[in-house]
Scaffold this motif. Structure first.
Motif, PDB file in Angstrom:
ATOM      1  N   LYS A 177       4.913   2.141  15.783  1.00 24.83           N
ATOM      2  CA  LYS A 177       3.915   2.801  14.947  1.00 24.83           C
ATOM      3  C   LYS A 177       3.209   1.765  14.089  1.00 24.83           C
ATOM      4  CE  LYS A 177       2.195   6.764  13.349  1.00 24.83           C
ATOM      5  NZ  LYS A 177       1.492   7.738  14.182  1.00 24.83           N
ATOM      6  N   LYS A 178       1.865   1.708  14.187  1.00 19.39           N
ATOM      7  CA  LYS A 178       1.078   0.753  13.416  1.00 19.39           C
ATOM      8  C   LYS A 178      -0.062   1.473  12.691  1.00 19.39           C
ATOM      9  CE  LYS A 178       0.237  -1.537  17.175  1.00 19.39           C
ATOM     10  NZ  LYS A 178       1.116  -0.797  18.095  1.00 19.39           N
ATOM     11  N   GLU A 179       0.239   2.629  12.172  1.00 17.89           N
ATOM     12  CA  GLU A 179      -0.749   3.504  11.542  1.00 17.89           C
ATOM     13  C   GLU A 179      -1.578   2.762  10.501  1.00 17.89           C
ATOM     14  OE1 GLU A 179      -0.533   7.977   9.601  1.00 17.89           O
ATOM     15  OE2 GLU A 179       1.158   6.611   9.433  1.00 17.89           O
ATOM     16  N   ARG A 180      -2.884   2.870  10.606  1.00 13.67           N
ATOM     17  CA  ARG A 180      -3.782   2.199   9.659  1.00 13.67           C
ATOM     18  C   ARG A 180      -4.507   3.247   8.808  1.00 13.67           C
ATOM     19  NH1 ARG A 180      -4.164  -3.119  11.353  1.00 13.67           N
ATOM     20  NH2 ARG A 180      -3.705  -3.495  13.562  1.00 13.67           N
ATOM     21  N   PRO A 181      -4.852   2.887   7.549  1.00 12.89           N
ATOM     22  CA  PRO A 181      -5.579   3.833   6.686  1.00 12.89           C
ATOM     23  C   PRO A 181      -6.895   4.265   7.322  1.00 12.89           C
ATOM     24  CG  PRO A 181      -4.792   1.949   5.422  1.00 12.89           C
ATOM     25  CD  PRO A 181      -4.570   1.617   6.871  1.00 12.89           C
ATOM     26  N   HIS A 182      -7.256   5.526   7.129  1.00 14.52           N
ATOM     27  CA  HIS A 182      -8.501   6.054   7.675  1.00 14.52           C
ATOM     28  C   HIS A 182      -9.142   6.956   6.628  1.00 14.52           C
ATOM     29  CE1 HIS A 182     -11.301   8.300  10.267  1.00 14.52           C
ATOM     30  NE2 HIS A 182     -11.187   7.280  11.099  1.00 14.52           N
ATOM     31  N   LEU A 211       0.846  -1.183   0.000  1.00 14.01           N
ATOM     32  CA  LEU A 211       0.000   0.000   0.000  1.00 14.01           C
ATOM     33  C   LEU A 211       0.889   1.244   0.000  1.00 14.01           C
ATOM     34  CD1 LEU A 211      -2.978   1.005   0.252  1.00 14.01           C
ATOM     35  CD2 LEU A 211      -2.583   1.139   2.727  1.00 14.01           C
ATOM     36  N   PRO A 212       0.767   2.122  -1.010  1.00 12.98           N
ATOM     37  CA  PRO A 212       1.598   3.330  -1.061  1.00 12.98           C
ATOM     38  C   PRO A 212       1.158   4.351  -0.022  1.00 12.98           C
ATOM     39  CG  PRO A 212      -0.017   3.381  -2.820  1.00 12.98           C
ATOM     40  CD  PRO A 212      -0.175   2.045  -2.143  1.00 12.98           C
ATOM     41  N   ARG A 213       1.949   5.406   0.119  1.00 15.34           N
ATOM     42  CA  ARG A 213       1.588   6.450   1.068  1.00 15.34           C
ATOM     43  C   ARG A 213       0.284   7.136   0.664  1.00 15.34           C
ATOM     44  NH1 ARG A 213       6.193  10.615   2.544  1.00 15.34           N
ATOM     45  NH2 ARG A 213       4.485  11.273   3.898  1.00 15.34           N
ATOM     46  N   TYR A 214       0.094   7.340  -0.626  1.00 11.93           N
ATOM     47  CA  TYR A 214      -1.105   8.029  -1.124  1.00 11.93           C
ATOM     48  C   TYR A 214      -1.777   7.176  -2.192  1.00 11.93           C
ATOM     49  CZ  TYR A 214       1.027  12.079   1.123  1.00 11.93           C
ATOM     50  OH  TYR A 214       1.592  12.934   2.039  1.00 11.93           O
ATOM     51  N   GLY A 215      -3.101   7.275  -2.258  1.00 22.38           N
ATOM     52  CA  GLY A 215      -3.850   6.555  -3.272  1.00 22.38           C
ATOM     53  C   GLY A 215      -4.301   5.194  -2.797  1.00 22.38           C
ATOM     54  N   ASN A 216      -5.289   4.650  -3.484  1.00 27.05           N
ATOM     55  CA  ASN A 216      -5.876   3.374  -3.102  1.00 27.05           C
ATOM     56  C   ASN A 216      -5.385   2.204  -3.937  1.00 27.05           C
ATOM     57  OD1 ASN A 216      -7.547   4.615  -1.141  1.00 27.05           O
ATOM     58  ND2 ASN A 216      -9.008   5.215  -2.740  1.00 27.05           N
ATOM     59  N   VAL A 217      -4.602   2.485  -4.978  1.00 29.72           N
ATOM     60  CA  VAL A 217      -4.123   1.424  -5.860  1.00 29.72           C
ATOM     61  C   VAL A 217      -2.851   0.825  -5.281  1.00 29.72           C
ATOM     62  CG1 VAL A 217      -3.341   0.832  -8.170  1.00 29.72           C
ATOM     63  CG2 VAL A 217      -5.115   2.572  -7.865  1.00 29.72           C
ATOM     64  N   LYS A 218      -2.905  -0.450  -4.969  1.00 31.86           N
ATOM     65  CA  LYS A 218      -1.731  -1.110  -4.409  1.00 31.86           C
ATOM     66  C   LYS A 218      -0.710  -1.417  -5.505  1.00 31.86           C
ATOM     67  CE  LYS A 218      -4.006  -3.184  -0.410  1.00 31.86           C
ATOM     68  NZ  LYS A 218      -4.237  -4.426   0.355  1.00 31.86           N
ATOM     69  N   LYS A 219       0.558  -1.436  -5.116  1.00 30.87           N
ATOM     70  CA  LYS A 219       1.642  -1.682  -6.061  1.00 30.87           C
ATOM     71  C   LYS A 219       2.168  -3.101  -5.891  1.00 30.87           C
ATOM     72  CE  LYS A 219       3.121   3.145  -5.680  1.00 30.87           C
ATOM     73  NZ  LYS A 219       4.227   4.057  -5.302  1.00 30.87           N
ATOM     74  N   GLU A 220       2.512  -3.706  -7.015  1.00 31.12           N
ATOM     75  CA  GLU A 220       3.053  -5.063  -6.961  1.00 31.12           C
ATOM     76  C   GLU A 220       4.452  -5.048  -6.356  1.00 31.12           C
ATOM     77  OE1 GLU A 220       4.053  -8.818  -9.959  1.00 31.12           O
ATOM     78  OE2 GLU A 220       3.017  -7.027 -10.705  1.00 31.12           O
ATOM     79  N   ALA A 245      12.700   4.926   7.301  1.00 31.06           N
ATOM     80  CA  ALA A 245      11.767   5.302   6.241  1.00 31.06           C
ATOM     81  C   ALA A 245      11.896   4.363   5.040  1.00 31.06           C
ATOM     82  CB  ALA A 245      12.034   6.743   5.807  1.00 31.06           C
ATOM     83  N   SER A 246      10.835   3.662   4.737  1.00 26.82           N
ATOM     84  CA  SER A 246      10.751   2.794   3.560  1.00 26.82           C
ATOM     85  C   SER A 246       9.322   2.293   3.444  1.00 26.82           C
ATOM     86  CB  SER A 246      11.713   1.605   3.676  1.00 26.82           C
ATOM     87  OG  SER A 246      11.417   0.648   2.672  1.00 26.82           O
ATOM     88  N   VAL A 247       8.683   2.652   2.355  1.00 30.55           N
ATOM     89  CA  VAL A 247       7.310   2.180   2.128  1.00 30.55           C
ATOM     90  C   VAL A 247       7.295   0.663   2.020  1.00 30.55           C
ATOM     91  CG1 VAL A 247       5.399   2.176   0.478  1.00 30.55           C
ATOM     92  CG2 VAL A 247       6.533   4.326   1.058  1.00 30.55           C
ATOM     93  N   ASN A 302      -2.288   7.227   3.449  1.00 31.01           N
ATOM     94  CA  ASN A 302      -2.528   5.915   4.037  1.00 31.01           C
ATOM     95  C   ASN A 302      -1.637   5.669   5.245  1.00 31.01           C
ATOM     96  OD1 ASN A 302      -4.401   5.147   1.955  1.00 31.01           O
ATOM     97  ND2 ASN A 302      -2.653   4.824   0.600  1.00 31.01           N
ATOM     98  N   HIS A 303      -0.422   6.186   5.162  1.00 36.50           N
ATOM     99  CA  HIS A 303       0.550   6.032   6.244  1.00 36.50           C
ATOM    100  C   HIS A 303       1.693   7.001   5.985  1.00 36.50           C
ATOM    101  CE1 HIS A 303       3.030   3.782   3.380  1.00 36.50           C
ATOM    102  NE2 HIS A 303       1.963   3.060   3.098  1.00 36.50           N
ATOM    103  N   ASN A 304       2.643   7.065   6.909  1.00 37.89           N
ATOM    104  CA  ASN A 304       3.743   8.029   6.768  1.00 37.89           C
ATOM    105  C   ASN A 304       4.980   7.450   6.099  1.00 37.89           C
ATOM    106  OD1 ASN A 304       4.673   6.389   8.800  1.00 37.89           O
ATOM    107  ND2 ASN A 304       5.119   8.018  10.246  1.00 37.89           N
ATOM    108  N   GLY A 305       4.900   6.208   5.645  1.00 42.50           N
ATOM    109  CA  GLY A 305       5.990   5.617   4.882  1.00 42.50           C
ATOM    110  C   GLY A 305       7.174   5.140   5.690  1.00 42.50           C
ATOM    111  N   GLU A 306       6.994   4.920   7.001  1.00 46.01           N
ATOM    112  CA  GLU A 306       8.113   4.467   7.807  1.00 46.01           C
ATOM    113  C   GLU A 306       7.630   3.638   8.984  1.00 46.01           C
ATOM    114  OE1 GLU A 306       9.910   8.173   9.001  1.00 46.01           O
ATOM    115  OE2 GLU A 306       8.780   8.230  10.875  1.00 46.01           O
TER     116      GLU A 306
END
Length: 312
Positions: free
Chosen positions: A68-73, A14-23, A175-177, A79-83
């Motif tokens: 940190k276990k930030e979940r999308p809201h 799941l990327p930091r922004y957007g709803n489309v997941k990346k392979e 920091a690493s998505v 979606n998260h802060n990327g780290e």
């Protein structure tokens, strides 16, 4: 315990922004996997096999509690802060988490840091002294501190907790998505796997780590009947359910839930009141990691005048 990291690698991230997941691209090279994803600049090199010892299981519990276990809201743009990040003022806890990350291929010199210090301790140690202490204790790279490394918290002249540290609470971040999408689900999924196997030793070690981070033991001789309870603090309903299952597998039979909306409490928690369950917690050494919590629990058990407290 040896685990295959391939079992914990997702097909998509799941990327930091957007709803489309990346392979997630997984390329095996010798004893490692090279992980890549579209528009992620940082490749991650992760071992194919990882050997986990007892301290690593405690570290997993620590991260479940204070990581940190930030979940999308739906109300958030990202979606998260990327780290991943972990906060603590306890050197032993911080070192255990660092060692666990090293097994996943994350070197200490790659970890970035910030420090939160109560404003009432401002004059005790300089920023240089604080930095020197933490970098030496954790063997971190002093050049990898974040720009605003020292942040003051609280109210000047305000009441201080007896457990607050004059050296502050340090935050470790990487920091690493890609790695975030792997490590955070790993901690929870590994806990689930041990619950499914009913592995009491693994469960007890992870609960020991969790309690060290987000556990509370309360005892007072001043009240007529004494105040005696142990709490596992948790605001995440899914994680709270896993904690309850783990405690039940170990043999606890009377676990209450607190809710600020319906009970006279300030937090969501699993609360244990009774002597028999206290003895189970004692048997599996759940409260042993943090010294001051262990001492309070010893005093609590002494109240019952049992021989079980001698096991400490």
């Amino acid at each position: 315990m040896i685990i295959s990291t391939r079992d914990y690698l997702p097909n998509q991230i799941l990327p930091r922004y957007g709803n489309v997941k990346k392979e997630l691209g997984v390329k095996p090279i010798n004893n490692s996997y090279i992980l890549t994803a579209y528009r992620c600049r940082k490749e991650i090199n992760i071992p194919k096999k990882i050997s986990l010892n007892n301290k690593d299981l405690i570290a997993i519990g620590l991260y479940l509690a204070e990581g940190k276990k930030e979940r999308p809201h739906e109300n958030k743009k990202s979606n998260h802060n990327g780290e991943i990040s972990f906060d603590s003022s306890d050197v032993n806890s911080l070192n255990l988490v660092c060692k666990l990350l090293e097994k996943f291929g994350i070197k200490r010199e790659e970890i970035r840091t910030t420090l939160d210090l109560n404003v009432n301790y401002r004059k005790e140690l300089s920023e240089y002294q604080l930095s020197k202490y933490w970098m030496a204790k954790l063997k971190l790279n002093p050049h990898n501190k974040r720009k605003l490394w020292l942040r003051y918290k609280g109210v000047e002249g305000g009441r201080l907790s007896k457990n607050s540290s004059h050296r502050g609470c340090i935050k470790l971040s990487f920091a690493s998505v890609i790695f975030r999408n792997i490590f955070i689900p790993f901690t929870e999924n590994f806990f689930k796997n041990m619950l499914n196997k009913k592995d009491k030793q693994a469960i007890s070690l992870m609960l020991q780590g969790y309690f060290a981070g987000d556990g509370h033991v309360s005892f007072s001789k001043k009240l007529p009947y004494g105040r005696k309870h142990v709490e596992f603090l948790c605001n995440d309903p899914n994680l709270k359910s896993l904690l309850r299952e783990g405690l039940s597998i170990l043999g606890l039979t009377n676990i209450k839930e607190t809710n600020p909306l319906t009970t006279k409490t300030h937090t969501h928690a699993l609360r244990i009141y009774n002597r028999q369950d206290f003895l189970v917690l004692n048997k599996y050494r759940i409260l042993n990691f943090v010294e001051y919590k262990r001492e309070i629990f010893v005093n609590l058990l002494d109240r019952y005048q049992t021989r079980y407290n001698k096991r400490f």
